[in-house]
Design a protein around this motif. Structure first.
Motif, PDB file in Angstrom:
ATOM      1  N   GLY A   1       2.601 -18.936 -22.255  1.00  0.00           N
ATOM      2  CA  GLY A   1       1.939 -18.093 -23.236  1.00  0.00           C
ATOM      3  C   GLY A   1       0.637 -18.695 -23.754  1.00  0.00           C
ATOM      4  O   GLY A   1       0.037 -19.581 -23.146  1.00  0.00           O
ATOM      5  N   ARG A   2       0.215 -18.230 -24.912  1.00  0.00           N
ATOM      6  CA  ARG A   2      -1.059 -18.682 -25.489  1.00  0.00           C
ATOM      7  C   ARG A   2      -1.066 -20.170 -25.858  1.00  0.00           C
ATOM      8  O   ARG A   2      -2.144 -20.796 -25.813  1.00  0.00           O
ATOM      9  N   PRO A   3       0.064 -20.761 -26.249  1.00  0.00           N
ATOM     10  CA  PRO A   3       0.040 -22.213 -26.478  1.00  0.00           C
ATOM     11  C   PRO A   3      -0.428 -22.997 -25.250  1.00  0.00           C
ATOM     12  O   PRO A   3      -1.044 -24.054 -25.384  1.00  0.00           O
ATOM     13  N   LEU A   4      -0.154 -22.446 -24.061  1.00  0.00           N
ATOM     14  CA  LEU A   4      -0.603 -23.093 -22.841  1.00  0.00           C
ATOM     15  C   LEU A   4      -2.127 -23.105 -22.771  1.00  0.00           C
ATOM     16  O   LEU A   4      -2.732 -24.116 -22.395  1.00  0.00           O
ATOM     17  N   LEU A   5      -2.759 -21.982 -23.139  1.00  0.00           N
ATOM     18  CA  LEU A   5      -4.213 -21.910 -23.119  1.00  0.00           C
ATOM     19  C   LEU A   5      -4.819 -22.902 -24.111  1.00  0.00           C
ATOM     20  O   LEU A   5      -5.847 -23.533 -23.829  1.00  0.00           O
ATOM     21  N   ALA A   6      -4.170 -23.039 -25.263  1.00  0.00           N
ATOM     22  CA  ALA A   6      -4.651 -24.002 -26.261  1.00  0.00           C
ATOM     23  C   ALA A   6      -4.539 -25.429 -25.718  1.00  0.00           C
ATOM     24  O   ALA A   6      -5.435 -26.261 -25.928  1.00  0.00           O
ATOM     25  N   TRP A   7      -3.447 -25.717 -25.016  1.00  0.00           N
ATOM     26  CA  TRP A   7      -3.256 -27.046 -24.434  1.00  0.00           C
ATOM     27  C   TRP A   7      -4.294 -27.315 -23.349  1.00  0.00           C
ATOM     28  O   TRP A   7      -4.871 -28.401 -23.280  1.00  0.00           O
ATOM     29  N   LEU A   8      -4.552 -26.317 -22.500  1.00  0.00           N
ATOM     30  CA  LEU A   8      -5.557 -26.467 -21.452  1.00  0.00           C
ATOM     31  C   LEU A   8      -6.943 -26.666 -22.059  1.00  0.00           C
ATOM     32  O   LEU A   8      -7.762 -27.416 -21.525  1.00  0.00           O
ATOM     33  N   GLY A   9      -7.195 -25.990 -23.182  1.00  0.00           N
ATOM     34  CA  GLY A   9      -8.467 -26.152 -23.863  1.00  0.00           C
ATOM     35  C   GLY A   9      -8.676 -27.570 -24.346  1.00  0.00           C
ATOM     36  O   GLY A   9      -9.793 -28.087 -24.341  1.00  0.00           O
ATOM     37  N   GLY A  10      -7.579 -28.231 -24.743  1.00  0.00           N
ATOM     38  CA  GLY A  10      -7.672 -29.620 -25.176  1.00  0.00           C
ATOM     39  C   GLY A  10      -7.875 -30.574 -24.016  1.00  0.00           C
ATOM     40  O   GLY A  10      -8.575 -31.588 -24.144  1.00  0.00           O
ATOM     41  N   LYS A  11      -7.275 -30.243 -22.865  1.00  0.00           N
ATOM     42  CA  LYS A  11      -7.372 -31.109 -21.694  1.00  0.00           C
ATOM     43  C   LYS A  11      -8.676 -30.892 -20.925  1.00  0.00           C
ATOM     44  O   LYS A  11      -9.275 -31.826 -20.406  1.00  0.00           O
ATOM     45  N   PHE A  12      -9.088 -29.627 -20.818  1.00  0.00           N
ATOM     46  CA  PHE A  12     -10.296 -29.281 -20.059  1.00  0.00           C
ATOM     47  C   PHE A  12     -11.215 -28.418 -20.917  1.00  0.00           C
ATOM     48  O   PHE A  12     -11.381 -27.218 -20.656  1.00  0.00           O
ATOM     49  N   PRO A  13     -11.798 -28.991 -21.964  1.00  0.00           N
ATOM     50  CA  PRO A  13     -12.618 -28.201 -22.897  1.00  0.00           C
ATOM     51  C   PRO A  13     -13.821 -27.537 -22.243  1.00  0.00           C
ATOM     52  O   PRO A  13     -14.273 -26.487 -22.712  1.00  0.00           O
ATOM     53  N   ARG A  14     -14.328 -28.126 -21.185  1.00  0.00           N
ATOM     54  CA  ARG A  14     -15.507 -27.556 -20.528  1.00  0.00           C
ATOM     55  C   ARG A  14     -15.181 -26.243 -19.834  1.00  0.00           C
ATOM     56  O   ARG A  14     -16.020 -25.341 -19.755  1.00  0.00           O
ATOM     57  N   HIS A  15     -13.970 -26.130 -19.298  1.00  0.00           N
ATOM     58  CA  HIS A  15     -13.577 -24.945 -18.551  1.00  0.00           C
ATOM     59  C   HIS A  15     -12.726 -23.977 -19.366  1.00  0.00           C
ATOM     60  O   HIS A  15     -12.779 -22.770 -19.155  1.00  0.00           O
ATOM     61  N   PHE A  16     -11.918 -24.504 -20.268  1.00  0.00           N
ATOM     62  CA  PHE A  16     -10.995 -23.654 -21.028  1.00  0.00           C
ATOM     63  C   PHE A  16     -11.379 -23.594 -22.505  1.00  0.00           C
ATOM     64  O   PHE A  16     -10.511 -23.628 -23.373  1.00  0.00           O
ATOM     65  N   SER A  17     -12.673 -23.518 -22.784  1.00  0.00           N
ATOM     66  CA  SER A  17     -13.115 -23.373 -24.170  1.00  0.00           C
ATOM     67  C   SER A  17     -12.717 -21.992 -24.685  1.00  0.00           C
ATOM     68  O   SER A  17     -12.388 -21.080 -23.908  1.00  0.00           O
ATOM     69  N   GLU A  18     -12.742 -21.829 -26.004  1.00  0.00           N
ATOM     70  CA  GLU A  18     -12.377 -20.541 -26.582  1.00  0.00           C
ATOM     71  C   GLU A  18     -13.289 -19.429 -26.073  1.00  0.00           C
ATOM     72  O   GLU A  18     -12.846 -18.296 -25.848  1.00  0.00           O
ATOM     73  N   GLY A  19     -14.587 -19.758 -25.904  1.00  0.00           N
ATOM     74  CA  GLY A  19     -15.527 -18.759 -25.406  1.00  0.00           C
ATOM     75  C   GLY A  19     -15.208 -18.314 -23.994  1.00  0.00           C
ATOM     76  O   GLY A  19     -15.241 -17.116 -23.686  1.00  0.00           O
ATOM     77  N   HIS A  20     -14.868 -19.270 -23.128  1.00  0.00           N
ATOM     78  CA  HIS A  20     -14.529 -18.933 -21.741  1.00  0.00           C
ATOM     79  C   HIS A  20     -13.249 -18.117 -21.681  1.00  0.00           C
ATOM     80  O   HIS A  20     -13.134 -17.158 -20.909  1.00  0.00           O
ATOM     81  N   ILE A  21     -12.283 -18.501 -22.489  1.00  0.00           N
ATOM     82  CA  ILE A  21     -11.017 -17.765 -22.512  1.00  0.00           C
ATOM     83  C   ILE A  21     -11.240 -16.341 -22.988  1.00  0.00           C
ATOM     84  O   ILE A  21     -10.694 -15.376 -22.427  1.00  0.00           O
ATOM     85  N   ALA A  22     -12.067 -16.185 -24.027  1.00  0.00           N
ATOM     86  CA  ALA A  22     -12.348 -14.847 -24.561  1.00  0.00           C
ATOM     87  C   ALA A  22     -13.053 -13.992 -23.514  1.00  0.00           C
ATOM     88  O   ALA A  22     -12.745 -12.801 -23.346  1.00  0.00           O
ATOM     89  N   THR A  23     -13.998 -14.596 -22.784  1.00  0.00           N
ATOM     90  CA  THR A  23     -14.710 -13.862 -21.743  1.00  0.00           C
ATOM     91  C   THR A  23     -13.760 -13.410 -20.643  1.00  0.00           C
ATOM     92  O   THR A  23     -13.805 -12.258 -20.196  1.00  0.00           O
ATOM     93  N   ALA A  24     -12.903 -14.319 -20.196  1.00  0.00           N
ATOM     94  CA  ALA A  24     -11.935 -13.976 -19.153  1.00  0.00           C
ATOM     95  C   ALA A  24     -10.954 -12.909 -19.634  1.00  0.00           C
ATOM     96  O   ALA A  24     -10.603 -11.991 -18.890  1.00  0.00           O
TER      97      ALA A  24
END
Length: 212
Positions: free
Chosen positions: A79-102
């Motif tokens: 779920g969404r906690p996974l996206l938050a975790w990925l954002g912490g590990k790979f901030p360049r690729h899984f930033s909030e802006g990138h996630i929102a765009t996708a």
């Protein structure tokens, strides 16, 4: 060492496995240079008879489909906690802006975001996990995943392979000039494919394509 130079040092079976593994991990959601590995391997296959382009394309396609499917399963469970975790590990690729765009892409295009996402580096990483997080019906995801994997992986392999075949005489005559020409033509072909995918997605959006 250049990717292609390194690939020349390993046996064909290892090239197939490497291509399938890297593309699979990228499709799963790990930022890796899957497209670079695929293009380099296809160009290498055009110059070395030991590498079968059909097997190479099949390996890339299998990696893409399996990786996306695993990513979907992980995203559906995490779920969404996974996206938050990925954002912490790979901030360049899984930033909030990138996630929102996708996510906006998925909301507008639905299953087509999975298909066309194959041709866009950012969406290629997001497609599987995000489809699971958004709980896209699996049968729709599977259709788009399989078709996208075949067209992107198989198509890229075929285009770059035949570009390499055509450029082989140039490589023999003009060495680095032929190589530059082959790479430029290959990159141009990829850009054309990506532009067509983007245009098709925009057309879907304009016509109000269903999102689920």
């Amino acid at each position: 060492m250049h990717v292609q130079e390194w690939l020349e040092t390993v046996p064909a079976v290892a090239v197939y496995a490497l291509v399938g593994l890297v593309i699979g991990l990228e499709s799963l959601g790990i930022p890796l240079p899957g497209e670079i590995i695929l293009v380099s391997s296809a160009l290498l296959a055009s110059q070395h008879g030991d590498i079968d382009p059909v097997v190479l394309g099949a390996s890339a396609t299998a990696g893409a489909i399996i990786g996306d499917s695993i990513g979907y399963a992980i995203g559906r469970k995490g779920g969404r906690p996974l996206l938050a975790w990925l954002g912490g590990k790979f901030p360049r690729h899984f930033s909030e802006g990138h996630i929102a765009t996708a996510e906006r892409s998925f909301e507008k295009w639905g299953m087509w975001a999975v298909f066309f996402g194959r041709f866009v580096a950012l969406l290629r990483i997001f497609a599987g996990p995000l489809a699971g997080v958004l709980r896209m019906p699996y049968w729709k995801f599977l259709i788009a995943n399989v078709l996208g994997g075949i067209v992107w992986a198989g198509g890229t392999t075929a285009v770059i392979y035949y570009v390499g075949i055509v450029a082989e005489s140039w490589l023999k005559r003009f060495s680095w000039l032929g190589l530059v020409a082959a790479v430029l033509v290959g990159l141009t072909s990829m850009l054309v494919l990506k532009r067509k995918a983007k245009k098709a997605g925009q057309n879907l959006e304009a016509t109000g394509a269903p999102t689920s």
